[in-house]
Design a protein around this motif. Sequence first.
Motif, PDB file in Angstrom:
ATOM      1  N   ALA A  51      39.528 118.717  61.190  1.00 27.16           N
ATOM      2  CA  ALA A  51      39.819 118.247  62.663  1.00 27.16           C
ATOM      3  C   ALA A  51      41.483 117.342  62.018  1.00 27.16           C
ATOM      4  O   ALA A  51      42.196 117.287  63.250  1.00 27.16           O
ATOM      5  N   ALA A  52      41.262 116.110  61.332  1.00 25.99           N
ATOM      6  CA  ALA A  52      41.712 115.394  61.788  1.00 25.99           C
ATOM      7  C   ALA A  52      43.367 116.106  60.238  1.00 25.99           C
ATOM      8  O   ALA A  52      44.105 114.880  60.200  1.00 25.99           O
ATOM      9  N   GLU A  53      42.732 116.727  59.854  1.00 24.36           N
ATOM     10  CA  GLU A  53      43.915 117.247  58.632  1.00 24.36           C
ATOM     11  C   GLU A  53      43.951 116.062  57.760  1.00 24.36           C
ATOM     12  O   GLU A  53      44.773 116.131  56.716  1.00 24.36           O
ATOM     13  N   ILE A  54      43.286 116.003  57.178  1.00 21.99           N
ATOM     14  CA  ILE A  54      43.490 114.398  55.763  1.00 21.99           C
ATOM     15  C   ILE A  54      42.425 116.104  54.723  1.00 21.99           C
ATOM     16  O   ILE A  54      41.104 116.474  55.235  1.00 21.99           O
ATOM     17  N   THR A  84      48.018 128.312  54.147  1.00 22.20           N
ATOM     18  CA  THR A  84      48.302 127.415  53.267  1.00 22.20           C
ATOM     19  C   THR A  84      47.430 126.505  53.105  1.00 22.20           C
ATOM     20  O   THR A  84      47.070 125.522  54.106  1.00 22.20           O
ATOM     21  N   GLY A  85      48.259 125.349  52.303  1.00 23.20           N
ATOM     22  CA  GLY A  85      47.259 124.448  51.747  1.00 23.20           C
ATOM     23  C   GLY A  85      47.178 123.215  52.527  1.00 23.20           C
ATOM     24  O   GLY A  85      48.329 122.747  53.472  1.00 23.20           O
ATOM     25  N   LEU A  86      47.175 122.005  52.516  1.00 25.52           N
ATOM     26  CA  LEU A  86      47.147 120.605  53.779  1.00 25.52           C
ATOM     27  C   LEU A  86      48.505 120.361  52.708  1.00 25.52           C
ATOM     28  O   LEU A  86      49.065 119.953  54.046  1.00 25.52           O
ATOM     29  N   LYS A 113      54.190 119.049  54.225  1.00 23.30           N
ATOM     30  CA  LYS A 113      55.406 118.537  53.774  1.00 23.30           C
ATOM     31  C   LYS A 113      56.818 119.776  54.923  1.00 23.30           C
ATOM     32  O   LYS A 113      57.657 119.311  54.915  1.00 23.30           O
ATOM     33  N   GLU A 114      56.268 121.172  55.353  1.00 25.48           N
ATOM     34  CA  GLU A 114      56.918 121.366  55.992  1.00 25.48           C
ATOM     35  C   GLU A 114      57.073 120.964  57.765  1.00 25.48           C
ATOM     36  O   GLU A 114      58.102 120.868  57.898  1.00 25.48           O
TER      37      GLU A 114
END
Lengths: 198, 198
Positions: free
Chosen positions: A43-46, B5-7, B12-13
Amino acid sequence: MSEPTGLRARKKERTRDAIADAAVSLFLEHGFDRVSVNDIAVAAEISKPTLFRYFPTKEDLVLHRFADHQGEAARVVRDRGSGIKPLTALHWHFRAALDRYDPVTGLNDHPEVVAFHRLVFTTPSLAGRLTRYQLEDEEALADALGEGIQARLRAAQVLAVQRVLARTNWQKIADGRTASDVHPEAVADADQAFNQLR
Amino acid sequence: MSEPTGLRARKKERTRDAIADAAVSLFLEHGFDRVSVNDIAVAAEISKPTLFRYFPTKEDLVLHRFADHQGEAARVVRDRGSGIKPLTALHWHFRAALDRYDPVTGLNDHPEVVAFHRLVFTTPSLAGRLTRYQLEDEEALADALGEGIQARLRAAQVLAVQRVLARTNWQKIADGRTASDVHPEAVADADQAFNQLR
DNA sequence: GTTACTCGGTTAAAAAAGCAACTTGGTCAT
DNA sequence: ATGACCAAGTTGCTTTTTTAACCGAGTAAC
């Protein structure tokens, strides 16, 4: 005035906030035990290791708000003006917190804050961990008050009083009353409690 | 369907988009030459070296939209169905782009797009750099069409035609007409031009 | 009871980003 | 023309983040 926050520091703070926000909002929605740290990371994109670099344990994702106040009591005592007794400094500090409806006083009726308190006190692992924080806080205050068993006892009593006051306020809020309605009683309770400590 | 797509790739995008957006909006507001790469880095909340890791030059901050279409003509030719002539494939491709009002056809009246075109063609360094891209595009198309001078010539003619068509459309839009109003003429022009190429 | 999951938490290596200081080339004032 | 300045890129070093793989405890299946 404000420290010249570099890019790095600014992003770190934002990341930290994003993680904590994602965590708390997921916890409030589904309950502490039904949300995995992985869910939070997603959820936090980490990534998961990054999460643990910011918060040492899952519990700290919730309790960091308390952790951030760590040692506050000790600091208040150390930084008190000359000629002021420790207890009066603490008393004033608590009253000021009351006046600004600081969540740590329990005197805050924002739904989010109320739900947050409920989360903490009804989740065993959280409540458990919270006492550890309080212990450390107590030690720090004891050191600020002096040495020996005397200082320890007074520190314990002061913090116990603050916890009781907060809990009392929170209970009234939980019963449906508003913060500003409860405020006078809260102040009276605090005054009485601190006077009794002397 | 969509690549997993990885994190890393996702962030990056996003960073790339954020940089380009910040850059273009600053350029449109103040002009290409009055905005330093430092301003852009600050607006995009990244450091200058990071900016240059994403875009090799200041010009590419604007032209990446063209760069992203690099080699498209060549690809269209290579991927055409069996039994289809290169020229018809290119013709259809261009007509499809017209129908969806793709900005590369010049047939798009969004104010932002119009302003963007104006920016590119009125800024010498940008227009200059753009021709370099077109050259590379032309080479790729030539390779896709075959070998020898014949392929080169045809590639050059095709791309020249497309440029003229786009420029014509853009001119009409710049004169205040709407894209959907111009659309029929644009299609007719394209049909005529491509037929004439045979 | 073993097998196989799940979950909290850790490790090591590699990619990416930040920072500061530098080069290079132009412009302007003196 | 000299020196001061500014902007486009670059370089070397450090910090942060991702990734994938792992550990150890719990727990459900069979």
